[in-house]
Design a protein around this motif. Structure first.
Motif, PDB file in Angstrom:
ATOM      1  N   VAL A  15       0.836  -1.200   0.000  1.00  7.40           N
ATOM      2  CA  VAL A  15       0.000   0.000   0.000  1.00  7.40           C
ATOM      3  C   VAL A  15       0.870   1.249   0.000  1.00  7.40           C
ATOM      4  O   VAL A  15       0.633   2.206  -0.743  1.00  7.40           O
ATOM      5  CB  VAL A  15      -0.956  -0.004   1.208  1.00  7.40           C
ATOM      6  N   LYS A  16       1.912   1.249   0.830  1.00  8.90           N
ATOM      7  CA  LYS A  16       2.802   2.405   0.902  1.00  8.90           C
ATOM      8  C   LYS A  16       3.529   2.628  -0.423  1.00  8.90           C
ATOM      9  O   LYS A  16       3.757   3.779  -0.827  1.00  8.90           O
ATOM     10  CB  LYS A  16       3.810   2.220   2.039  1.00  8.90           C
ATOM     11  N   GLU A  17       3.869   1.547  -1.100  1.00 10.81           N
ATOM     12  CA  GLU A  17       4.525   1.684  -2.402  1.00 10.81           C
ATOM     13  C   GLU A  17       3.575   2.288  -3.428  1.00 10.81           C
ATOM     14  O   GLU A  17       3.980   3.126  -4.249  1.00 10.81           O
ATOM     15  CB  GLU A  17       5.036   0.315  -2.878  1.00 10.81           C
ATOM     16  N   LYS A  18       2.304   1.887  -3.394  1.00  9.87           N
ATOM     17  CA  LYS A  18       1.309   2.472  -4.303  1.00  9.87           C
ATOM     18  C   LYS A  18       1.126   3.960  -4.013  1.00  9.87           C
ATOM     19  O   LYS A  18       1.011   4.770  -4.942  1.00  9.87           O
ATOM     20  CB  LYS A  18      -0.029   1.739  -4.177  1.00  9.87           C
ATOM     21  N   ILE A  19       1.111   4.304  -2.734  1.00  9.40           N
ATOM     22  CA  ILE A  19       0.974   5.711  -2.351  1.00  9.40           C
ATOM     23  C   ILE A  19       2.169   6.500  -2.860  1.00  9.40           C
ATOM     24  O   ILE A  19       2.022   7.598  -3.429  1.00  9.40           O
ATOM     25  CB  ILE A  19       0.837   5.846  -0.825  1.00  9.40           C
ATOM     26  N   SER A  20       3.360   5.956  -2.676  1.00 11.74           N
ATOM     27  CA  SER A  20       4.585   6.636  -3.111  1.00 11.74           C
ATOM     28  C   SER A  20       4.603   6.841  -4.615  1.00 11.74           C
ATOM     29  O   SER A  20       4.951   7.924  -5.112  1.00 11.74           O
ATOM     30  CB  SER A  20       5.806   5.830  -2.662  1.00 11.74           C
ATOM     31  N   THR A  21       4.213   5.812  -5.353  1.00 11.07           N
ATOM     32  CA  THR A  21       4.186   5.900  -6.814  1.00 11.07           C
ATOM     33  C   THR A  21       3.195   6.960  -7.275  1.00 11.07           C
ATOM     34  O   THR A  21       3.488   7.777  -8.155  1.00 11.07           O
ATOM     35  CB  THR A  21       3.807   4.539  -7.427  1.00 11.07           C
ATOM     36  N   CYS A  22       2.014   6.965  -6.658  1.00  6.73           N
ATOM     37  CA  CYS A  22       0.977   7.937  -7.019  1.00  6.73           C
ATOM     38  C   CYS A  22       1.462   9.359  -6.739  1.00  6.73           C
ATOM     39  O   CYS A  22       1.272  10.266  -7.557  1.00  6.73           O
ATOM     40  CB  CYS A  22      -0.295   7.639  -6.244  1.00  6.73           C
ATOM     41  N   CYS A  23       2.089   9.548  -5.601  1.00  4.69           N
ATOM     42  CA  CYS A  23       2.574  10.886  -5.238  1.00  4.69           C
ATOM     43  C   CYS A  23       3.675  11.346  -6.188  1.00  4.69           C
ATOM     44  O   CYS A  23       3.726  12.524  -6.560  1.00  4.69           O
ATOM     45  CB  CYS A  23       3.082  10.881  -3.804  1.00  4.69           C
ATOM     46  N   SER A  24       4.535  10.421  -6.582  1.00  2.39           N
ATOM     47  CA  SER A  24       5.609  10.762  -7.523  1.00  2.39           C
ATOM     48  C   SER A  24       5.040  11.158  -8.876  1.00  2.39           C
ATOM     49  O   SER A  24       5.495  12.124  -9.499  1.00  2.39           O
ATOM     50  CB  SER A  24       6.564   9.575  -7.680  1.00  2.39           C
ATOM     51  N   GLN A  25       4.025  10.436  -9.327  1.00  2.00           N
ATOM     52  CA  GLN A  25       3.407  10.721 -10.618  1.00  2.00           C
ATOM     53  C   GLN A  25       2.755  12.095 -10.646  1.00  2.00           C
ATOM     54  O   GLN A  25       2.752  12.769 -11.687  1.00  2.00           O
ATOM     55  CB  GLN A  25       2.372   9.641 -10.951  1.00  2.00           C
ATOM     56  N   HIS A  26       2.210  12.515  -9.529  1.00  2.00           N
ATOM     57  CA  HIS A  26       1.466  13.777  -9.478  1.00  2.00           C
ATOM     58  C   HIS A  26       2.226  14.879  -8.733  1.00  2.00           C
ATOM     59  O   HIS A  26       1.674  15.957  -8.514  1.00  2.00           O
ATOM     60  CB  HIS A  26       0.108  13.544  -8.825  1.00  2.00           C
ATOM     61  N   ASN A  27       3.465  14.579  -8.369  1.00  2.00           N
ATOM     62  CA  ASN A  27       4.312  15.557  -7.670  1.00  2.00           C
ATOM     63  C   ASN A  27       3.619  16.076  -6.410  1.00  2.00           C
ATOM     64  O   ASN A  27       3.477  17.286  -6.195  1.00  2.00           O
ATOM     65  CB  ASN A  27       4.670  16.726  -8.597  1.00  2.00           C
ATOM     66  N   LEU A  28       3.191  15.134  -5.573  1.00  2.00           N
ATOM     67  CA  LEU A  28       2.451  15.471  -4.361  1.00  2.00           C
ATOM     68  C   LEU A  28       3.184  14.971  -3.118  1.00  2.00           C
ATOM     69  O   LEU A  28       3.923  13.985  -3.172  1.00  2.00           O
ATOM     70  CB  LEU A  28       1.060  14.831  -4.400  1.00  2.00           C
ATOM     71  N   ALA A  29       2.967  15.642  -2.014  1.00  4.04           N
ATOM     72  CA  ALA A  29       3.493  15.161  -0.734  1.00  4.04           C
ATOM     73  C   ALA A  29       2.676  13.941  -0.310  1.00  4.04           C
ATOM     74  O   ALA A  29       1.470  13.870  -0.577  1.00  4.04           O
ATOM     75  CB  ALA A  29       3.393  16.254   0.318  1.00  4.04           C
ATOM     76  N   PRO A  30       3.290  12.977   0.336  1.00  3.61           N
ATOM     77  CA  PRO A  30       2.541  11.777   0.748  1.00  3.61           C
ATOM     78  C   PRO A  30       1.489  12.104   1.790  1.00  3.61           C
ATOM     79  O   PRO A  30       1.726  12.913   2.701  1.00  3.61           O
ATOM     80  CB  PRO A  30       3.629  10.864   1.317  1.00  3.61           C
ATOM     81  N   PRO A  31       0.312  11.504   1.679  1.00  2.00           N
ATOM     82  CA  PRO A  31      -0.742  11.731   2.669  1.00  2.00           C
ATOM     83  C   PRO A  31      -0.516  10.881   3.912  1.00  2.00           C
ATOM     84  O   PRO A  31       0.306   9.956   3.913  1.00  2.00           O
ATOM     85  CB  PRO A  31      -1.997  11.256   1.934  1.00  2.00           C
ATOM     86  N   ASN A  32      -1.243  11.193   4.970  1.00  2.00           N
ATOM     87  CA  ASN A  32      -1.283  10.297   6.118  1.00  2.00           C
ATOM     88  C   ASN A  32      -1.973   8.999   5.712  1.00  2.00           C
ATOM     89  O   ASN A  32      -2.936   9.021   4.938  1.00  2.00           O
ATOM     90  CB  ASN A  32      -2.061  10.929   7.277  1.00  2.00           C
ATOM     91  N   LEU A  33      -1.477   7.903   6.228  1.00  2.00           N
ATOM     92  CA  LEU A  33      -2.107   6.608   5.995  1.00  2.00           C
ATOM     93  C   LEU A  33      -2.697   6.116   7.311  1.00  2.00           C
ATOM     94  O   LEU A  33      -1.969   5.833   8.266  1.00  2.00           O
ATOM     95  CB  LEU A  33      -1.091   5.593   5.470  1.00  2.00           C
ATOM     96  N   VAL A  34      -4.025   6.041   7.357  1.00  2.00           N
ATOM     97  CA  VAL A  34      -4.723   5.532   8.531  1.00  2.00           C
ATOM     98  C   VAL A  34      -5.143   4.096   8.243  1.00  2.00           C
ATOM     99  O   VAL A  34      -5.935   3.842   7.339  1.00  2.00           O
ATOM    100  CB  VAL A  34      -5.960   6.397   8.856  1.00  2.00           C
ATOM    101  N   ALA A  35      -4.590   3.160   9.001  1.00  2.00           N
ATOM    102  CA  ALA A  35      -4.927   1.745   8.826  1.00  2.00           C
ATOM    103  C   ALA A  35      -6.220   1.451   9.587  1.00  2.00           C
ATOM    104  O   ALA A  35      -6.259   1.543  10.812  1.00  2.00           O
ATOM    105  CB  ALA A  35      -3.795   0.866   9.349  1.00  2.00           C
ATOM    106  N   VAL A  36      -7.263   1.132   8.856  1.00  2.00           N
ATOM    107  CA  VAL A  36      -8.577   0.926   9.473  1.00  2.00           C
ATOM    108  C   VAL A  36      -8.639  -0.498  10.027  1.00  2.00           C
ATOM    109  O   VAL A  36      -8.684  -1.470   9.276  1.00  2.00           O
ATOM    110  CB  VAL A  36      -9.708   1.170   8.463  1.00  2.00           C
ATOM    111  N   SER A  37      -8.665  -0.582  11.350  1.00  2.00           N
ATOM    112  CA  SER A  37      -8.533  -1.876  12.025  1.00  2.00           C
ATOM    113  C   SER A  37      -9.846  -2.382  12.606  1.00  2.00           C
ATOM    114  O   SER A  37      -9.854  -3.206  13.519  1.00  2.00           O
ATOM    115  CB  SER A  37      -7.466  -1.776  13.123  1.00  2.00           C
TER     116      SER A  37
END
Length: 238
Positions: A15-37
């Motif tokens: 999941v973190k890798e997908k977030i990183s890739t998405c942020c790189s593609q759109h030149n965005l800072a990474p969002p907070n990731l809340v793991a819904v437990s």
């Protein structure tokens, strides 16, 4: 079927890798990731914690109150479910490391949380997001978009124990085109920032879940709530 505990760390990494890739593609800072437990046992939550996760989200007061005391104190708990005003005191007093309540949908709820924080003598203000109903579904909670500013002004004027940090929405689950919901929340943030004379970027946008978090990030989300992509299908409610 719930994934095995040994897979949780791998899923979290993916999941973190997908977030990183998405942020790189759109030149965005990474969002907070809340793991819904939600419905996950303490042991499974610890697997994610041991893999480096610190933000966790729960939907039910009774469940988060029962889990939090037996888990590490540096977990940042997000309450993301429907909150009844009469359970605010139980939530605040039962979860000492409660970081954010994302589901404030009325001035009444905000007041109840503020009073609970005052009674518990919290050392720092409790962060809150205003939950906005962007899909128009009567079955979902959240305030109407036109009510956001009124609730925010109530928080600012009458709730010194709370700190308004942003807006949250769920949108219509399973909709292949969630962008209209994201766009509406962005518009609510723009109007709210203007009303409060704040920068838009000072207000978080919590939007996006397992099925659409990459689209949400591309749409400007600064916090995503991901459950099944990390933990697998939820076990049945006990």
């Amino acid at each position: 079927m719930q994934v095995s505990s040994t897979s949780v760390g791998e899923n979290l990494k993916a999941v973190k890798e997908k977030i990183s890739t998405c942020c790189s593609q759109h030149n965005l800072a990474p969002p907070n990731l809340v793991a819904v437990s939600k419905f996950q046992p303490v042991e499974t939550i610890l697997e994610a914690y041991q893999a480096g996760q610190r933000m966790f989200g729960e939907n039910y007061v009774q469940e988060i109150v029962s889990k939090a005391p037996s888990l590490p104190e540096d977990i940042q708990w997000h309450f993301i479910g429907m909150l009844q005003s009469n359970k605010a005191k139980q939530l605040v007093s039962g979860v000492k490391n409660l970081e954010v309540v994302e589901s404030v949908h009325s001035a009444k709820t905000a007041t109840a949380l503020n009073n609970a924080c005052m009674s518990a003598e919290r050392r720092s203000p409790l962060k809150i997001y205003i939950q906005v109903l962007t899909s128009g579904e009567e079955s979902k909670s959240g305030c109407l978009p036109e009510e956001v500013i009124e609730i925010a002004q109530h928080v600012k004027s009458h709730c010194p124990a709370l700190e308004l940090k942003g807006l949250m929405t769920i949108g219509k689950l399973g909709d292949p085109n969630p962008e209209p919901y994201f766009a509406l929340l962005r518009e609510c943030r723009k109007k709210l920032a203007e009303s409060l004379q704040m920068e838009e970027t000072d207000l978080h946008l919590s939007m996006g879940m397992s099925g659409d978090f990459e689209k949400a990030i591309a749409a400007g989300s600064t916090s995503v709530r991901v459950g099944t992509s990390i933990f697998g299908e939820r076990p049945p409610k006990q």
